[in-house]
Design an enzyme around this catalytic site. Structure first.
Site, PDB file in Angstrom:
ATOM      1  N   LYS A 195       0.861  -1.104  -0.036  1.00  0.00           N
ATOM      2  CA  LYS A 195      -0.053   0.001  -0.165  1.00  0.00           C
ATOM      3  C   LYS A 195       0.899   1.366  -0.067  1.00  0.00           C
ATOM      4  CE  LYS A 195      -4.098  -2.151   0.094  1.00  0.00           C
ATOM      5  NZ  LYS A 195      -3.805  -3.608   0.344  1.00  0.00           N
TER       6      LYS A 195
HETATM    7  C1  LIG Z   1      -9.903  -3.613  -0.954  1.00  0.00           C
HETATM    8  C2  LIG Z   1      -8.742  -4.095   0.302  1.00  0.00           C
HETATM    9  N1  LIG Z   1      -9.548  -4.213   1.580  1.00  0.00           N
HETATM   10  C3  LIG Z   1      -8.992  -4.557   2.479  1.00  0.00           C
HETATM   11  C4  LIG Z   1      -7.825  -5.097   2.665  1.00  0.00           C
HETATM   12  C5  LIG Z   1      -7.016  -5.863   3.687  1.00  0.00           C
HETATM   13  O1  LIG Z   1      -5.993  -5.130   4.022  1.00  0.00           O
HETATM   14  P1  LIG Z   1      -4.765  -5.812   5.167  1.00  0.00           P
HETATM   15  O2  LIG Z   1      -4.047  -6.803   4.161  1.00  0.00           O
HETATM   16  O3  LIG Z   1      -3.955  -4.890   5.647  1.00  0.00           O
HETATM   17  O4  LIG Z   1      -5.535  -6.795   6.095  1.00  0.00           O
HETATM   18  C6  LIG Z   1      -7.122  -5.242   1.212  1.00  0.00           C
HETATM   19  C7  LIG Z   1      -5.629  -5.642   1.348  1.00  0.00           C
HETATM   20  O5  LIG Z   1      -5.251  -6.202   0.153  1.00  0.00           O
HETATM   21  C8  LIG Z   1      -7.583  -4.471   0.024  1.00  0.00           C
HETATM   22  O6  LIG Z   1      -6.861  -4.443  -1.016  1.00  0.00           O
END
Ligand SMILES: Cc1ncc(COP(=O)(O)O)c(C=O)c1O
Length: 395
Positions: A195
Site C-alpha cells: 500500500k
Molecule cells: C480493498 C482491500 N480491502 C482490505 C484489505 C485488507 O488489508 P490488510 O491486508 O491490511 O488486512 C486489502 C488488502 O489487500 C484490500 O486491498
C-alpha cells in the site's frame, strides 16, 4: 517481432519486477530503532502520534490505528452495529476482507455489481439490493479511485444505512475536492507493504464521529474502555470490558515506521500518478489494452494499475497473456477474483452469475506493476513488454 520469452526468446528484463513494493529508507529504520530502545513497544505514545498525523493528513476528526486493514474493516463493521440478521451490501470486485468483516459480525454480505469502466460499485446496483434488513454498504475505492461517494451517501441517507468506505487503495485520493478519509462516516485503510504507506502490517479507521471513534478504540482492545497506559497514569487497576472486542492493537514499533513513512506520502503519490499517466498514454493507441476510466471529479491515489484486456483483439486469453508477461519478468497480478467465487462463499450458497459485470471484467483483468520506487527504465520495460505480448497475440 521479437520472440516471446515464454517461447524461448529473451525476456524484456532480466529480473522480475514486482507489481508493488514498499519503499523503506534509513530514516524509517532509525525511527523504528528509536522505539526499540525506548519504554513502549506497544500502547505507547507513537500510536496517538500516528493517529493524529493520519487524521490531519486526511482531514478527519479521528483516526484509530489497528493491526491490519482487515481489522480496520472488522472494527468498522462493529462500530456500524452490524450483527446477526443484518445485510450489508458489498462490491463484488474486491479482496475478500471487504466482505469477510460482515461475516465476522454475524451479518450477511449481499454482493452488488460494479461499473464496467471503473470497476467501482454501481450505485444503481446498491439501491436494487436494499431490503428491510440492509444496515450498511461497503464501498471500495477500487485501484485508488474513489467510488461514487455522493450517490452512495444519498442512498444511505434515504434508507438509513451507513457507508463503510474501504479506502485500502486510496489514501491521498480526492473526490470532488475532498480527501478520502474525511467523506464517509467510517473509512478504513491498510498499511500493508504494497500500500501507499506501510507499518509492516497495519490499518487505520477514520471518522468524524466521536462516539464511533470510542467504540473503535474499545474494539481494538478486547472491548475494554481504558488502555494500560491510561490506567497507569491514574494509578488504578480497575477496568471494564463492555463489548466483545479483540486484540487488534498496532504496536509502537509499527507506528513509528508509519509516521516516518507518512511524511513521504505526497512525493510517492506524485510518482504513482506520473507512472499511471505514462501508462495511460502508452496504451491509448492499443485496443487490446484498456486502462480503467477516471472520472474528472476525482483524483485517484493509484494503488494499482489494472487494465482490461480487449480479448476480441487477441487470440490468447488472460491466462496466456499473464504467463507471457511473467516470462518477460513483469510481475503482473490479478485484482480481483469476484469475492463470491471463492470456495468459502460458494459453499455458503452464493451462485455464479450474481454480478455479471464483475465476472466479465475478472476474465479480462490484469494488474501491471506500479510503485513509487520504479525507475523510468522499469516503466519503459513494462510498456515494451505489454506491446511485445499484445503484438504476438494480436488477432
Ligand atoms: C480493498 C482491500 N480491502 C482490505 C484489505 C485488507 O488489508 P490488510 O491486508 O491490511 O488486512 C486489502 C488488502 O489487500 C484490500 O486491498
Amino acid at each position: 517481432m521479437s520472440k516471446l520469452a515464454l517461447e524461448g526468446g529473451t525476456p524484456v528484463r532480466p529480473k522480475l519486477l514486482p507489481y508493488g513494493r514498499q519503499t523503506v529508507d534509513e530514516a524509517d529504520i532509525a525511527a523504528v530503532a528509536e522505539v526499540l530502545r525506548g519504554d513502549w513497544l506497544t500502547t505507547g505514545p507513537k500510536v496517538a502520534e500516528l493517529e493524529t498525523a493520519w487524521a490531519d493528513r486526511v482531514g478527519a476528526g479521528h483516526a484509530v490505528a489497528v493491526s491490519s486493514g482487515t481489522a480496520a474493516l472488522h472494527a468498522a463493521a462493529f462500530a456500524a452495529g452490524v450483527g446477526p440478521g443484518d445485510e450489508v451490501i458489498v462490491t463484488a470486485m474486491t479482496f475478500a476482507a471487504s466482505a469477510n468483516c460482515v461475516l465476522y459480525q454475524g451479518g450477511t454480505p449481499v454482493f452488488a455489481d460494479v461499473q464496467p469502466d471503473t470497476l467501482n460499485i454501481d450505485p444503481a446496483a446498491v439501491e436494487a439490493a436494499i431490503t428491510p434488513q440492509t444496515r450498511a454498504i461497503v464501498a471500495v475505492d477500487y485501484g485508488g479511485q474513489p467510488a461514487d461517494l455522493d450517490e452512495l451517501h444519498a442512498i444511505a441517507n434515504h434508507y438509513g444505512l451507513i457507508v463503510i468506505e474501504d479506502a485500502a487503495h486510496a489514501v491521498g485520493a480526492t473526490y470532488r475536492g475532498r480527501p478520502v478519509g474525511a467523506i464517509s462516516p467510517l473509512s478504513t485503510f491498510s498499511l500493508h507493504p504494497v500500500k501507499h504507506v506501510t507499518t509492516g502490517e497495519g490499518g487505520m479507521i477514520t471518522t468524524a464521529d466521536g462516539p464511533l471513534a470510542e467504540r473503535l478504540r474499545w474494539f481494538r482492545n478486547h472491548g475494554i474502555t481504558t488502555d494500560h497506559r491510561q490506567r497507569a497514569e491514574k494509578g488504578g487497576w480497575y477496568y471494564e470490558m463492555v463489548a466483545l472486542g479483540y486484540n487488534y492493537r498496532l504496536p509502537d514499533i509499527n507506528c513509528a515506521l508509519g509516521l516516518s513513512q507518512l511524511h513521504k506520502l505526497d512525493g510517492w503519490l506524485a510518482r504513482r500518478r506520473a507512472i499511471a499517466a505514462q501508462y495511460n498514454q502508452a496504451f491509448a493507441g492499443l485496443p487490446a489494452v484498456r486502462p480503467l476510466a477516471t472520472r474528472p471529479d476525482r483524483e485517484p491515489a493509484w494503488h494499482i494499475y489494472p487494465v482490461l484486456l480487449g480479448l476480441d483483439r487477441l487470440w490468447a486469453d488472460r491466462a496466456q497473456v499473464f504467463a507471457a508477461l511473467r516470462a518477460e519478468n513483469i510481475g503482473v497480478n490479478v485484482h480481483y477474483i469476484p469475492v463470491y467465487w471463492h470456495p468459502y462463499y460458494a459453499q455458503l450458497g452464493y451462485p455464479r452469475g450474481l454480478c455479471p459485470v464483475a465476472e466479465g471484467a475478472y476474465e479480462r483483468l490484469i494488474t501491471l506493476p506500479l510503485f513509487p520506487a520504479m525507475t523510468d527504465q522499469d516503466v519503459a520495460e513494462v510498456i515494451a513488454a505489454v506491446h511485445k505480448v499484445v503484438e504476438a497475440y494480436a488477432a
